[in-house]
Design a protein around this motif. Sequence first.
Motif, PDB file in Angstrom:
ATOM      1  N   SER A   1       1.377   4.082  -2.150  1.00  0.00           N
ATOM      2  CA  SER A   1       0.312   3.200  -1.671  1.00  0.00           C
ATOM      3  C   SER A   1       0.398   3.002  -0.165  1.00  0.00           C
ATOM      4  O   SER A   1      -0.629   2.899   0.528  1.00  0.00           O
ATOM      5  CB  SER A   1       0.386   1.848  -2.383  1.00  0.00           C
ATOM      6  OG  SER A   1      -0.097   1.947  -3.711  1.00  0.00           O
TER       7      SER A   1
ATOM      8  N   THR B   1       2.550   3.372  -7.081  1.00  0.00           N
ATOM      9  CA  THR B   1       1.440   2.699  -6.420  1.00  0.00           C
ATOM     10  C   THR B   1       1.401   1.247  -6.875  1.00  0.00           C
ATOM     11  O   THR B   1       1.997   0.883  -7.892  1.00  0.00           O
ATOM     12  CB  THR B   1       0.119   3.407  -6.721  1.00  0.00           C
ATOM     13  OG1 THR B   1       0.030   3.647  -8.135  1.00  0.00           O
ATOM     14  CG2 THR B   1       0.025   4.742  -5.995  1.00  0.00           C
TER      15      THR B   1
ATOM     16  N   ALA C   1      -3.833   0.023  -9.026  1.00  0.00           N
ATOM     17  CA  ALA C   1      -2.606   0.833  -9.017  1.00  0.00           C
ATOM     18  C   ALA C   1      -2.830   2.178  -9.712  1.00  0.00           C
ATOM     19  O   ALA C   1      -2.336   3.216  -9.239  1.00  0.00           O
ATOM     20  CB  ALA C   1      -1.476   0.071  -9.691  1.00  0.00           C
TER      21      ALA C   1
ATOM     22  N   GLU D   1      -5.056   4.466  -7.411  1.00  0.00           N
ATOM     23  CA  GLU D   1      -4.309   5.010  -6.277  1.00  0.00           C
ATOM     24  C   GLU D   1      -3.278   6.033  -6.737  1.00  0.00           C
ATOM     25  O   GLU D   1      -2.980   6.986  -6.008  1.00  0.00           O
ATOM     26  CB  GLU D   1      -3.648   3.874  -5.493  1.00  0.00           C
ATOM     27  CG  GLU D   1      -4.644   3.031  -4.714  1.00  0.00           C
ATOM     28  CD  GLU D   1      -4.009   2.245  -3.588  1.00  0.00           C
ATOM     29  OE1 GLU D   1      -2.756   2.206  -3.505  1.00  0.00           O
ATOM     30  OE2 GLU D   1      -4.765   1.682  -2.783  1.00  0.00           O
TER      31      GLU D   1
END
Length: 549
Positions: free
Chosen positions: A392, A507, A521, A524
């Motif tokens: 991330s 992530t 999450a 990503e």
Amino acid sequence: MTTNTPPQIWLYDTTLRDGTQREGLSVSIEDKLRIARRLDQLGFPFIEGGWPGANPKDVQFFWQLQEDPLKQAEIVAFCSTRRPNTTADSEAMLQAILAAGTRWVTVFGKSWDLQVTAGLQTTLAENLAMIRDTIEYLAAQGRRVIYDAEHWFDGYKQNREYALQTLETAMAAGAEWIVLCDTNGGTLPHEVSQIVASVISNLSENINTQLKPQIGIHTHNDSDTAVANALAAVMAGAKMVQGTINGYGERCGNANLCSLIPNLQLKLGYSCIAQHQLNQLTEASRFISEVVNLAPDEHAPFVGRSAFAHKGGIHVSAVQRNPVTYEHIQPEEVGNSRRIVISEQSGLSNVLAKARTFGIELDKHQPAARQILQRLKELESQGYQFEAAEASFALLMYEALGTRQQLFEIKGFQVHCDLVEGKETNNALATVKITVKSQDILEAAEGNGPVAALDAALRKALVKFYPQVATFELTDYKVRILNGHRGTAAKTRVLVESGTGYQRWTTIGVSPNILAASYQAVVEGLEYGLLLHSPAPSSFKNFWLKENS
């Protein structure tokens, strides 16, 4: 001309016997064979395989190694002394030991008079006879014997004369090694040092044999001193060290060979294994963690993923100039690597160093560098934690630099869960609407829960355009409530680990809505996975292969 040869320490691994006594650890025959062969590659002289005859698994293990032996290590069978008031040649247990076909056998016996009278419920004289008879019988059958003096340190402290008698008996019977065991794990390093030195002195003076005493050490970690105790024993004269990979073992575990070996070899100058084998230590530690199905200890000394991780900005700046400032050894010596951790405690040096690992060269005077740092601190104040979600952070960095590729665009999603009163169901249905390469896609998928359904629907929509998505899998999912005092309105942090089997990346999502945090999450994770499989600087891919494989 003479050369200074480092003194040899004989490593004795007992992961396959003592290590498997750890609660929650279980291995198959195939697992034991894989571990044994990996330890053999590391160059361990002795590998204890188990107790033949105690269970069918160990019997088959030794039989298979007779058919396909290890390359260099001695595989060792383990057993106790004979039972009280019998004879060694009549013991079925010892017949199973002989049938295992090993050159070396480790026999354990009682050194503590309390264990003899209360545990074995026999006399001190009979215990000496059991030690002598068992070792003499095995030696007569052509076996070389290592004698493990169980509860040695407790026995020595309670009845020194008798404890020493047990060792003298074992050596006179033909044991080539005497291993002093801190079975209860309650001894401290200064005691170990004093007692080992005393034992060596006493045996050298009193034993009626031509053999010089070869002393080993076997420590447990109940006082969190197993590694320190083993080091103290070596410095007092012990020549063999017994332990397990990753410190696995009953209760609090055994001495951790992953810490002992580099301490002995790199710090104290002893010779344990070849340098190229020491370079494989981290990989072997993680390999064995995977085989026994236990998560590796990320903060383990020497071999942990965080063992050479740097988070504070001042630390990172110093390490960039000279790693010796905050690293006690070079990570590569044990097969590990340096990591720069990104968090709210980071300074510009962290950002610059982390960007470099992704193949991006930034200058501290560039506006983008300060923008990345400012955005990092803003998000971490909201509950994000980028040290645990470096994928991330990479996306955040690309966003600030204006280089983040828009591989797909999410238009919206819905999740429906079946909840029937009085009947628990886990079925969920997710619908997603996305745009990929100017095409609008609407897909739905079911899953075992809302996050699984959402993940499946996204993959189903993307796989038509990006076939590599089929190789991705969601390998871990963690949820943490950040401000629990707000009850159901609390903010939630979600960490999602994704992988392909040989790569993994993490992530993060944060929101008062757990589904929204999970969605962020998961999305990503898919986006970052696609970046890994798209044309990118080789340093970027190499970093993730090295850090996360």
